[in-house]
Scaffold this active site. Structure first.
Site, PDB file in Angstrom:
ATOM      1  CB  CYS A 169      -0.937   0.002   1.202  1.00 53.29           C
ATOM      2  SG  CYS A 169      -1.930   1.506   1.339  1.00 53.29           S
TER       3      CYS A 169
ATOM      4  CB  CYS B  96      -3.402   2.501  -1.366  1.00 56.08           C
ATOM      5  SG  CYS B  96      -3.503   0.815  -0.805  1.00 56.08           S
TER       6      CYS B  96
ATOM      7  CE  LYS C  19      -5.069   3.924  -5.930  1.00 51.12           C
ATOM      8  NZ  LYS C  19      -5.512   2.523  -5.946  1.00 51.12           N
TER       9      LYS C  19
ATOM     10  CE1 TYR D 220      -7.010  -2.411  -6.314  1.00 51.11           C
ATOM     11  CE2 TYR D 220      -8.057  -4.562  -6.442  1.00 51.11           C
ATOM     12  CZ  TYR D 220      -7.109  -3.727  -5.894  1.00 51.11           C
ATOM     13  OH  TYR D 220      -6.266  -4.196  -4.920  1.00 51.11           O
TER      14      TYR D 220
ATOM     15  CD  GLU E  35      -7.452   1.892  -8.598  1.00 49.88           C
ATOM     16  OE1 GLU E  35      -8.242   2.118  -7.671  1.00 49.88           O
ATOM     17  OE2 GLU E  35      -6.317   1.384  -8.416  1.00 49.88           O
TER      18      GLU E  35
ATOM     19  CG  HIS F  20     -29.862  21.750  -2.695  1.00 48.16           C
ATOM     20  ND1 HIS F  20     -29.953  20.854  -3.732  1.00 48.16           N
ATOM     21  CD2 HIS F  20     -30.132  22.984  -3.206  1.00 48.16           C
ATOM     22  CE1 HIS F  20     -30.284  21.522  -4.829  1.00 48.16           C
ATOM     23  NE2 HIS F  20     -30.395  22.811  -4.534  1.00 48.16           N
TER      24      HIS F  20
ATOM     25  CD  GLU G  71     -29.181  17.693  -3.067  1.00 50.16           C
ATOM     26  OE1 GLU G  71     -30.243  17.945  -2.483  1.00 50.16           O
ATOM     27  OE2 GLU G  71     -28.553  18.513  -3.755  1.00 50.16           O
TER      28      GLU G  71
END
Length: 534
Positions: free
Chosen positions: A93, A98, A101, A228, A232, A496, A501
């Site tokens: 990682c 991670c 990346k 993934y 990515e 909002h 939302e």
């Protein structure tokens, strides 16, 4: 009487050894030498005291995120803990996963915003990207994190051993000729990129590890894979300026994820300029300095500067000597564990990429902390079992997608179609409203889907794609973990204007209270209103 003298001397040195271990003080050199030569003979069949393993309460093999988290939690409970790591602290990682990346994802995202600037009346000129410059900054950042990890070990009073660990017996591990043992041992060694066993793949291709060694953006790239990592890196390279072909074997990338989300992802990737090719590679060749991929169906794709294989990962269990520990890895090299992370060997546990469940850093961290709370914190087993169903995760594609829980197909398979209800919404993030688009720009959309169970509409799956979904998911995952229903979502006041939302306003609205339709009669039913008024 020499034999009696030797016997008394052996007993004295053995007692000195015991006292030194008890007080955690080293033996003097003469005593150690005497012990090894005279105290206990090898002929007697008794292990020499000088070779006794250094003992801990908890021995963690692997200094990645999962191992580090478990070790530090154990230390906070008072356990005498040791971490063994053969490479840089932080594991995949921090070093080649991670973290670096996400740095590259951020770089690509900045370029996307610069491209969007004109739509908001901002003139920024031509943007130029310097791969060598970002690599230097990224590498410095990773190196700093390595140091932070080491400081964390020191701050928690954890012993750190640098080297390659190998089991030499039940609950005995050797590193560079020195033995270590513990009441509990955790295997958290992680994995490494897999390379297809085809001619030219290793010699001419790179993996995700090699991506982080690039100092220039390649002009043409073939990314081979449908997971993934492939998605990515294809997205990042495309935004940074590469012409990208994504070679996948199946109909779509990310086949195990919610297909409504993946359909939108494929549309967005194609509109962004990524060429998705259905093909299975069988050979990589080099012609005139460019790479060519030959496929099993006879087709070939040529002219690549870089061929990047992102075809999965394999656990790094081959050098651990698992047989000596009483553990037999499965055919994929993973270590089988029960629901409490226990292996087949008493007192030996495994988690993270090495068990082949969910290869995500936060999953390993969570499992590692739960294990230490159970082993050293007195927590009950039923309260410390890892939940592999409600795991939020993000694919940092362009645009990002965020998912948590079961897909619709998984829910139907588990509970039956009659028990499952889904709610969907598709909308345009305000950033991409048509008034603010750059001329000729494709209008990205955001999609969200709730998978609900039973009459109470408990939310057991949440799947999104679009701008900012990566930052939205975490809070909703907390709600799902607490058993939130669709009515709970709908009862929250919306923020909002935001994308978040939309998740609390998906029709049809569900109430948290009961209502009676016979209490109120609308006036237009009592007296018909003119058509214009209606």
């Amino acid at each position: 009487d020499r034999p009696k003298f030797h016997s008394h001397m052996a007993a004295a040195v053995a007692f000195a050894t015991f006292a030194a271990c008890w007080l955690e003080a080293p033996l003097s050199r003469p005593a150690t030498l005497l012990l090894s030569r005279r105290a206990v003979s090898a002929r007697s069949g008794v292990l020499r005291m000088a070779d006794s393993p250094e003992a801990f309460d908890y021995l963690v093999i692997g200094g990645g995120s999962g191992g580090m988290a478990s070790a530090r939690r154990a230390a906070t409970h008072g356990a005498k803990t040791c971490v063994i790591e053969r490479a840089r602290l932080g594991g995949t990682c921090v070093n080649v996963g991670c973290v670096p990346k996400k740095v590259m994802f951020n770089a690509a995202s900045v370029l996307e915003i610069l491209h969007q600037a004109e739509g908001y009346g901002i003139t920024v000129g031509e943007a130029k990207f310097d791969m060598k410059a970002i690599k230097a900054k990224r590498d410095a950042y990773v190196k700093r994190l390595n140091g932070i990890y080491l400081n964390n070990l020191n701050n928690n009073g954890i012993t750190f051993v640098a080297g390659d660990a190998k089991f030499v017996g039940p609950k005995v591990v050797e590193v560079d000729g020195k033995a270590y043992t513990a009441k509990h041992i955790l295997i958290a060694v992680g994995g490494k990129p897999a390379v297809p066993d085809i001619p030219g793949a290793k010699e001419l291709g790179i993996t995700s590890d090699g991506f982080f060694e690039l100092e220039e953006v390649p002009e043409r790239v073939a990314v081979v894979g449908s997971g993934y990592i492939a998605v990515e890196l294809a997205g990042i390279l495309n935004v940074l300026g590469s012409k990208v072909d994504l070679l996948i074997r199946g109909e779509t990338p990310l086949r195990t994820m919610e297909q409504d989300v993946i359909k939108m992802l494929v549309t967005e990737m194609k509109e962004a300029g990524i060429n998705i090719v259905r093909a299975e590679s069988s050979e990589v060749k080099e012609v005139d300095g460019k790479k060519t991929i030959v496929c099993k169906d006879g087709a070939s794709y040529a002219g690549y500067d870089t061929v990047l294989f992102a075809t999965g990962r394999v656990p790094v269990t081959d050098t651990l000597g698992l047989d000596s520990a009483g553990i037999q890895p499965n055919r994929r090299g993973h270590i089988d564990v029960d629901v409490a992370s226990r292996t087949a060997a008493q007192g030996v546990y495994a988690l993270g990429d090495v068990i082949g469940r969910i290869d995500l850093t936060p999953t390993a961290i969570a499992a590692g902390r739960l294990l230490s709370d159970r082993l050293f914190g007195g927590a009950a087993e039923e309260h410390t079992l890892m939940d592999y169903d409600t795991v939020p995760t993000v694919v940092f594609s362009h645009p990002p997608l965020a998912v948590c829980g079961l897909t619709e197909a998984e829910a139907v398979e588990r509970y039956g179609a009659d028990a499952v209800t889904v709610h969907k919404t598709t909308f345009v993030n305000m950033l991409y409203s048509r008034e603010f688009l750059v001329e000729g720009q494709f209008q990205p959309k955001t999609f969200a889907k709730l998978v609900c169970l039973g009459a109470e509409q408990k939310v057991i799956g949440l799947h999104m794609i679009g701008l900012s979904t990566d930052e939205i998911l975490q809070g909703f995952a907390v709600a799902m973990k607490m058993g939130a229903t669709k009515a709970d979502f709908d009862s929250v006041v919306a923020i909002h204007p935001t994308s978040a939302e939309e998740l609390v306003t998906i029709a049809p609205w569900q109430a948290k209270y009961s209502m009676r339709s016979d209490v109120y009669t609308p006036s237009f039913q009592a007296a018909k209103l003119p058509a214009k008024a209606r």
